[in-house]
Design an enzyme around this catalytic site. Structure first.
Site, PDB file in Angstrom:
ATOM      1  CG  PHE A  50      -1.987  -1.031   1.194  1.00 27.09           C
ATOM      2  CD1 PHE A  50      -3.242  -0.732   0.692  1.00 27.09           C
ATOM      3  CD2 PHE A  50      -1.749  -2.314   1.659  1.00 27.09           C
ATOM      4  CE1 PHE A  50      -4.243  -1.686   0.653  1.00 27.09           C
ATOM      5  CE2 PHE A  50      -2.748  -3.286   1.616  1.00 27.09           C
ATOM      6  CZ  PHE A  50      -4.003  -2.979   1.108  1.00 27.09           C
ATOM      7  CD  GLU A  51      -1.320   6.011  -2.331  1.00 28.68           C
ATOM      8  OE1 GLU A  51      -0.568   6.593  -3.118  1.00 28.68           O
ATOM      9  OE2 GLU A  51      -2.525   6.262  -2.248  1.00 28.68           O
ATOM     10  CG  PHE A  52      -1.005   3.667   3.727  1.00 23.14           C
ATOM     11  CD1 PHE A  52      -0.566   2.763   4.657  1.00 23.14           C
ATOM     12  CD2 PHE A  52      -2.138   3.372   2.976  1.00 23.14           C
ATOM     13  CE1 PHE A  52      -1.235   1.566   4.861  1.00 23.14           C
ATOM     14  CE2 PHE A  52      -2.819   2.176   3.173  1.00 23.14           C
ATOM     15  CZ  PHE A  52      -2.356   1.270   4.112  1.00 23.14           C
TER      16      PHE A  52
END
Lengths: 265, 324
Positions: A50-52
């Site tokens: 996930f990008e976060f």
């Protein structure tokens, strides 16, 4: 008779495409549900990024919208890291699949998630913009695009190219400096599935959801795509897929109940 | 040897020469072990100016600096240029408060209200992407003028950004150059900080450290203030060292209506209330009720949220693994 939403079809079809023991960059919303279904039924050893900054979480069910980054979808991760690192995994070639939605798509798989209209300064309709979409489309080895099948969404040239496809205004990805051998790999819509012609890199129809014809699918597009010699019939969601989606993953119907209802005999 | 510039994005962008940034750090940031604890009102008054470039971290849903954002609105700061990477409702609320002039967009939430502000031209947007903005912050944090990357290339996002494409002298292929981003001020919510500004977060970080390092002024709000020894016991867990930080605000429930890992879950109802705001009237009514008509974060929690709701959100935060 079988009844399901076109969103459910897209989720199931996308989940069937993922491979086990691979990595997948997962975006907000529908891609989260696709990854959950794949993990449950088809690819138990897939690693979600996930990008976060969450790597390899073990998903908790049910899916709750809005938990992007919260304890629910970072549960039992292998690693928590920064966004710069998460994207760098993709830029360095570690991420096999990416999955994106789009407001518009063109013949070469360029996608628009920024704005509709001719004047950027005065958009007719403004969307959230790239998010991490540009990076996913630029860096992942194979990008899967999942979108609703509507005439206005298939255009010769996107009003705004947010994220790159295979050819932009006559230039190939490699000419533009994007990583070699990457790009959109499949487009799954609420009625059909496309790949890209190996030589010309144009969108090519390869499958149609059972109950629809090739003509119906093509009529619902703003341009005529290439059509494979053999267009396969895509299976509607199976009983098992629907059960897992409706009972375990998204019992509140936050994602799966959106879209049109399709009835098949 | 001359490096060939292939194309150039058209946007203006916020930029500080790395030497100017270094001198600011030398002359204006303290390395004193000084008690920096203050309330929201004082911190925002001291360190956020009209016209500033403002960055924040993590997201609206999780560990976002919402009490600080509300204070920015309450003090009616003007002409801010905000960095909207991975955030949703802050941009809408700040625009509703008339605080925002420009937005660098990674992901522009939330919903119809902010979309209309852009459509009408009231708020100017510059399209980047989450990755390119984060890399810009990384460059700002490293003290270098730009960073090369292989995103944005060829797209309209590139054209509307402030990036450059050059022919890379090492590979002879095109590559994007992203200008470093050094915000004037950063707002960051954390689980734990000491009074000097040492801070740590539990969970993924988006760009917590990069944003703090790159920004001229850093305001930390923390769920909990702890002794410095807590950092020395687990130095691997320290995300932000004290000398990056200008102010520390003790803000329990500081991320409300979002959640904070290990403390409380987000308030989904309140979040829906904000995200469903469409008209100016609805926005002003919301801001009046939840921001202007209360004087502080404490009063907001007491009068507008209430113990019952807070208790419910704490109750829901059962997952603690990794968060303590």
């Amino acid at each position: 008779m079988k009844e399901f939403t076109d969103t459910e079809f897209m989720i199931c079809q996308a989940a069937r495409l993922l491979e086990d023991n691979k990595t997948v960059f997962v975006g907000w919303g529908m891609p989260q549900v696709v990854a959950l279904l794949a993990e449950k039924l088809y690819t138990p050893n897939i690693t979600q990024i996930f990008e976060f900054g969450a790597v390899g979480p073990q998903s908790r069910l049910p899916f709750l919208r809005g938990t992007m980054g919260g304890p629910q979808n970072t549960y039992r991760s292998l690693q928590w890291c920064s966004m710069a690192l998460a994207f760098s995994y993709a830029q360095a070639g570690y991420i096999d699949y990416g999955m994106l939605g789009a407001a518009q798509i063109d013949r070469y798989g360029n996608i628009n998630s920024t704005m509709i209209g001719e004047d950027y300064e005065k958009p007719k309709k403004r969307f959230p913009g790239s998010g991490g979409g540009n990076e996913v489309a630029s860096y992942c080895w194979k990008t899967i695009i999942v979108m609703s099948h509507e005439k206005r969404r298939f255009v010769e040239r996107c009003d705004f190219i947010t994220s790159p496809g295979h050819v932009i205004d006559g230039k190939s990805r490699e000419e533009l400096g994007l990583p070699r051998n990457t790009g959109p790999w499949r487009v799954i819509t609420s009625k059909a599935m496309f790949d890209f012609d190996e030589k010309t890199k144009e969108l090519r129809l390869i499958g149609v959801l059972k109950g629809f014809t090739v003509e119906e699918v093509v009529d619902d597009m703003g341009f005529k795509p290439k059509i494979a010699d053999e267009v396969v019939e895509l299976e509607p969601p199976t009983e098992e897929e629907l059960r897992v989606l409706r009972e375990e993953i998204d019992p509140y119907g936050l994602i799966i109940r959106k879209g049109r209802v399709i009835k098949l005999d | 040897m001359q490096i060939e510039i292939l194309s150039k994005g058209e946007a203006e962008f916020h930029f500080i020469d790395p030497d100017d940034f270094r001198e600011f750090v030398r002359d204006k940031k303290t390395r004193d072990w000084k008690d920096k604890l203050m309330d929201e009102k004082e911190a925002i008054k001291k360190f956020v100016k009209d016209g500033d470039y403002l960055a924040y971290d993590f997201s609206s849903l999780t560990r976002g600096p919402q009490s600080l954002i509300r204070e920015v609105i309450r003090q009616r700061k003007k002409k801010l240029w905000i960095c909207a990477k991975f955030t949703l409702l802050e941009s809408a609320l700040l625009a509703g408060g008339g605080c925002v002039e420009k937005i660098d967009v990674g992901f522009l939430g939330f919903g119809e209200y902010i979309a209309r502000k852009v459509e009408s031209g009231e708020v100017k947007v510059y399209d980047w992407s989450n990755g390119s903005i984060t890399y810009r912050l990384l460059a700002g944090a490293m003290g270098i003028p730009f960073i090369p990357a292989r995103d944005l290339l060829g797209t309209d996002t590139f054209k509307k950004s402030g990036a450059l494409a050059i022919r890379d002298p090492f590979t002879n292929k095109p590559v994007a150059l992203l200008p470093a981003l050094n915000p004037d001020v950063a707002l960051i919510h954390v689980q734990e900080a000491d009074i000097y500004g040492n801070a740590r977060v539990y969970g993924p970080t988006v760009a917590t450290l990069e944003t703090a390092m790159a920004s001229k002024r850093v305001i930390i709000s923390a769920e909990r203030i702890v002794e410095t020894i807590e950092f020395r016991k687990e130095p691997n867990m320290t995300i932000i060292p004290y000398y990056l930080v200008d102010a520390v605000v003790h803000a329990p429930f500081g991320a409300y209506p979002g959640g904070t890992q290990g403390y409380y879950e987000m308030d989904a109802e309140h979040y829906m209330k904000v995200s469903s705001i469409k008209t100016e009237e609805e926005m002003q009514k919301y801001l009046e009720e939840y921001v202007y008509s209360v004087d502080s974060h404490e009063e907001f929690l007491e009068k507008r949220v209430g113990m019952k709701k807070l208790k419910e959100l704490v109750r829901k935060a059962e997952i603690l693994e990794g968060f303590r």
